[in-house]
Scaffold this motif. Structure first.
Motif, PDB file in Angstrom:
ATOM      1  N   GLN A 157      14.716  -4.206  25.637  1.00 58.53           N
ATOM      2  CA  GLN A 157      13.980  -3.270  24.786  1.00 58.53           C
ATOM      3  C   GLN A 157      12.462  -3.395  25.024  1.00 58.53           C
ATOM      4  O   GLN A 157      11.793  -4.216  24.390  1.00 58.53           O
ATOM      5  N   PRO A 158      11.894  -2.596  25.927  1.00 58.92           N
ATOM      6  CA  PRO A 158      10.437  -2.570  26.090  1.00 58.92           C
ATOM      7  C   PRO A 158       9.774  -1.833  24.932  1.00 58.92           C
ATOM      8  O   PRO A 158      10.414  -1.040  24.228  1.00 58.92           O
ATOM      9  N   TYR A 159       8.483  -2.072  24.747  1.00 58.52           N
ATOM     10  CA  TYR A 159       7.752  -1.430  23.655  1.00 58.52           C
ATOM     11  C   TYR A 159       6.260  -1.376  23.979  1.00 58.52           C
ATOM     12  O   TYR A 159       5.756  -2.111  24.843  1.00 58.52           O
ATOM     13  N   ALA A 160       5.563  -0.484  23.250  1.00 60.25           N
ATOM     14  CA  ALA A 160       4.112  -0.352  23.392  1.00 60.25           C
ATOM     15  C   ALA A 160       3.566   0.230  22.097  1.00 60.25           C
ATOM     16  O   ALA A 160       4.266   0.936  21.365  1.00 60.25           O
ATOM     17  N   GLY A 161       2.294  -0.070  21.820  1.00 62.40           N
ATOM     18  CA  GLY A 161       1.692   0.446  20.597  1.00 62.40           C
ATOM     19  C   GLY A 161       0.248   0.001  20.461  1.00 62.40           C
ATOM     20  O   GLY A 161      -0.374  -0.489  21.414  1.00 62.40           O
ATOM     21  N   ALA A 162      -0.286   0.164  19.260  1.00 64.44           N
ATOM     22  CA  ALA A 162      -1.674  -0.177  18.979  1.00 64.44           C
ATOM     23  C   ALA A 162      -1.775  -0.679  17.553  1.00 64.44           C
ATOM     24  O   ALA A 162      -0.894  -0.417  16.712  1.00 64.44           O
ATOM     25  N   GLY A 163      -2.863  -1.387  17.273  1.00 64.54           N
ATOM     26  CA  GLY A 163      -3.059  -1.939  15.944  1.00 64.54           C
ATOM     27  C   GLY A 163      -4.520  -1.956  15.552  1.00 64.54           C
ATOM     28  O   GLY A 163      -5.417  -1.890  16.402  1.00 64.54           O
ATOM     29  N   VAL A 164      -4.758  -2.058  14.252  1.00 58.05           N
ATOM     30  CA  VAL A 164      -6.112  -2.125  13.719  1.00 58.05           C
ATOM     31  C   VAL A 164      -6.120  -3.124  12.566  1.00 58.05           C
ATOM     32  O   VAL A 164      -5.094  -3.309  11.889  1.00 58.05           O
ATOM     33  N   GLY A 165      -7.252  -3.781  12.363  1.00 54.74           N
ATOM     34  CA  GLY A 165      -7.339  -4.761  11.296  1.00 54.74           C
ATOM     35  C   GLY A 165      -8.714  -5.394  11.235  1.00 54.74           C
ATOM     36  O   GLY A 165      -9.717  -4.763  11.592  1.00 54.74           O
ATOM     37  N   VAL A 166      -8.761  -6.639  10.793  1.00 55.13           N
ATOM     38  CA  VAL A 166     -10.018  -7.364  10.665  1.00 55.13           C
ATOM     39  C   VAL A 166      -9.868  -8.734  11.320  1.00 55.13           C
ATOM     40  O   VAL A 166      -8.757  -9.213  11.557  1.00 55.13           O
ATOM     41  N   TYR A 167     -11.010  -9.352  11.611  1.00 53.77           N
ATOM     42  CA  TYR A 167     -11.010 -10.712  12.127  1.00 53.77           C
ATOM     43  C   TYR A 167     -12.089 -11.517  11.431  1.00 53.77           C
ATOM     44  O   TYR A 167     -13.066 -10.973  10.894  1.00 53.77           O
ATOM     45  N   TYR A 168     -11.908 -12.822  11.447  1.00 52.72           N
ATOM     46  CA  TYR A 168     -12.917 -13.757  10.944  1.00 52.72           C
ATOM     47  C   TYR A 168     -13.171 -14.773  12.038  1.00 52.72           C
ATOM     48  O   TYR A 168     -12.223 -15.348  12.604  1.00 52.72           O
ATOM     49  N   ALA A 169     -14.434 -14.999  12.369  1.00 50.56           N
ATOM     50  CA  ALA A 169     -14.794 -15.920  13.450  1.00 50.56           C
ATOM     51  C   ALA A 169     -15.791 -16.952  12.943  1.00 50.56           C
ATOM     52  O   ALA A 169     -16.668 -16.644  12.136  1.00 50.56           O
ATOM     53  N   GLU A 170     -15.647 -18.170  13.450  1.00 47.38           N
ATOM     54  CA  GLU A 170     -16.554 -19.245  13.077  1.00 47.38           C
ATOM     55  C   GLU A 170     -16.802 -20.137  14.284  1.00 47.38           C
ATOM     56  O   GLU A 170     -15.861 -20.550  14.976  1.00 47.38           O
ATOM     57  N   SER A 171     -18.067 -20.436  14.518  1.00 46.63           N
ATOM     58  CA  SER A 171     -18.436 -21.315  15.617  1.00 46.63           C
ATOM     59  C   SER A 171     -18.419 -22.761  15.142  1.00 46.63           C
ATOM     60  O   SER A 171     -18.831 -23.069  14.022  1.00 46.63           O
ATOM     61  N   ALA A 172     -17.928 -23.653  16.010  1.00 42.39           N
ATOM     62  CA  ALA A 172     -17.828 -25.067  15.655  1.00 42.39           C
ATOM     63  C   ALA A 172     -19.101 -25.837  15.955  1.00 42.39           C
ATOM     64  O   ALA A 172     -19.123 -27.057  15.872  1.00 42.39           O
ATOM     65  N   GLY A 173     -20.191 -25.171  16.273  1.00 45.86           N
ATOM     66  CA  GLY A 173     -21.429 -25.856  16.632  1.00 45.86           C
ATOM     67  C   GLY A 173     -21.681 -25.772  18.127  1.00 45.86           C
ATOM     68  O   GLY A 173     -20.782 -25.454  18.909  1.00 45.86           O
TER      69      GLY A 173
END
Length: 250
Positions: A157-173
């Motif tokens: 079963q192959p598939y394809a699509g798209a998505g949308v949302g949010v991200y949170y990023a943090e640098s460790a220094g």
């Protein structure tokens, strides 16, 4: 003579009746329908490599102020685009039982990769005055809603699509290293954080070992936007993720 023929025919008829009564009657039974793979609600786990992130190419900044003591000097900045790691969970639902099956999915994953850049300072004659290697590790979490079209060809079963949302990023220094001596003249103890919009394009394929259990491989083109910072330049971080996982239908 006629009586003899009649008696023989009657005897044969009497013997035939019990033989016919003892014969078994066979009915045509339809074969069971083939199993249906990958229906309804499912959960999945996946993991893989962030094989590349486009953090931009090498840029050069020059001091063109004749009154500056650094007049004619240039600073070359080469961003790092190292391999990272991602892993997470999926929850979704497959609609219908036909060949084409619309699917909605929540996709929640950790995405970590190395950031920073190599810096080279040159004078007006092109001589290297100083070099520094700045490195940081960036931790991100993405929370995506995916809309997918699945194509059911039995177990495959192959598939394809798209998505949308949010991200949170943090640098460790950030750690700054002199590449010549190996010394660490600077090491920050903390980093910055940022949250913004994210979107992705995904494609993959499942192979179902049972009607409810499959393994899959998947590709993501993931885009982290930076709409909250206006620099008049494209600051989107584009990444290519390749992974594999297991899927179980409830």
């Amino acid at each position: 003579m006629k009586k003899s023929y009649a008696l023989t025919a009657l005897l044969v008829g009497l013997l035939t009746i019990p033989l016919q009564a003892g014969q078994e009657v066979y009915k045509q039974v339809a074969p069971p329908p083939p199993p249906m793979y990958g229906l309804g609600f499912y959960g999945a786990i996946d993991a893989g490599a962030n094989i590349y992130q486009n953090r931009g190419g090498t840029r050069t900044f020059s001091d063109n102020d004749p009154n500056s003591p650094f007049f004619g000097d240039s600073l070359e900045v080469n961003p790092k685009n190292d391999v990272g790691f991602f892993g997470g969970l999926k929850l979704g639902y497959v609609f219908g039982t036909g060949v084409v099956r619309p699917t909605v999915e929540g996709d929640f994953f950790y995405n970590g990769f190395r950031g920073g850049a190599d810096f080279t300072l040159r004078d007006s004659f092109g001589n290297v005055l100083a070099q520094r290697d700045a490195t940081t590790w960036i931790n991100t979490g993405a929370f995506m809603a995916n809309f997918i079209g699945r194509f059911a060809f039995g177990r495959f079963q192959p598939y394809a699509g798209a998505g949308v949302g949010v991200y949170y990023a943090e640098s460790a220094g950030t750690q700054v290293v002199n590449p010549v001596t190996g010394r660490v003249p600077f090491n920050s103890g903390g980093g910055a954080s940022h949250a913004d919009l994210a979107w992705q394009i995904i494609a993959g394929t499942d192979y179902y070992w049972t009607p409810k259990f499959s393994t899959f491989i998947e590709y993501h083109f993931l885009n982290y936007t930076s709409t909250q910072i206006d620099t008049r330049e494209d600051r989107d971080l584009r990444q290519h993720l390749v992974g594999a996982g297991v899927r179980f239908h409830f």
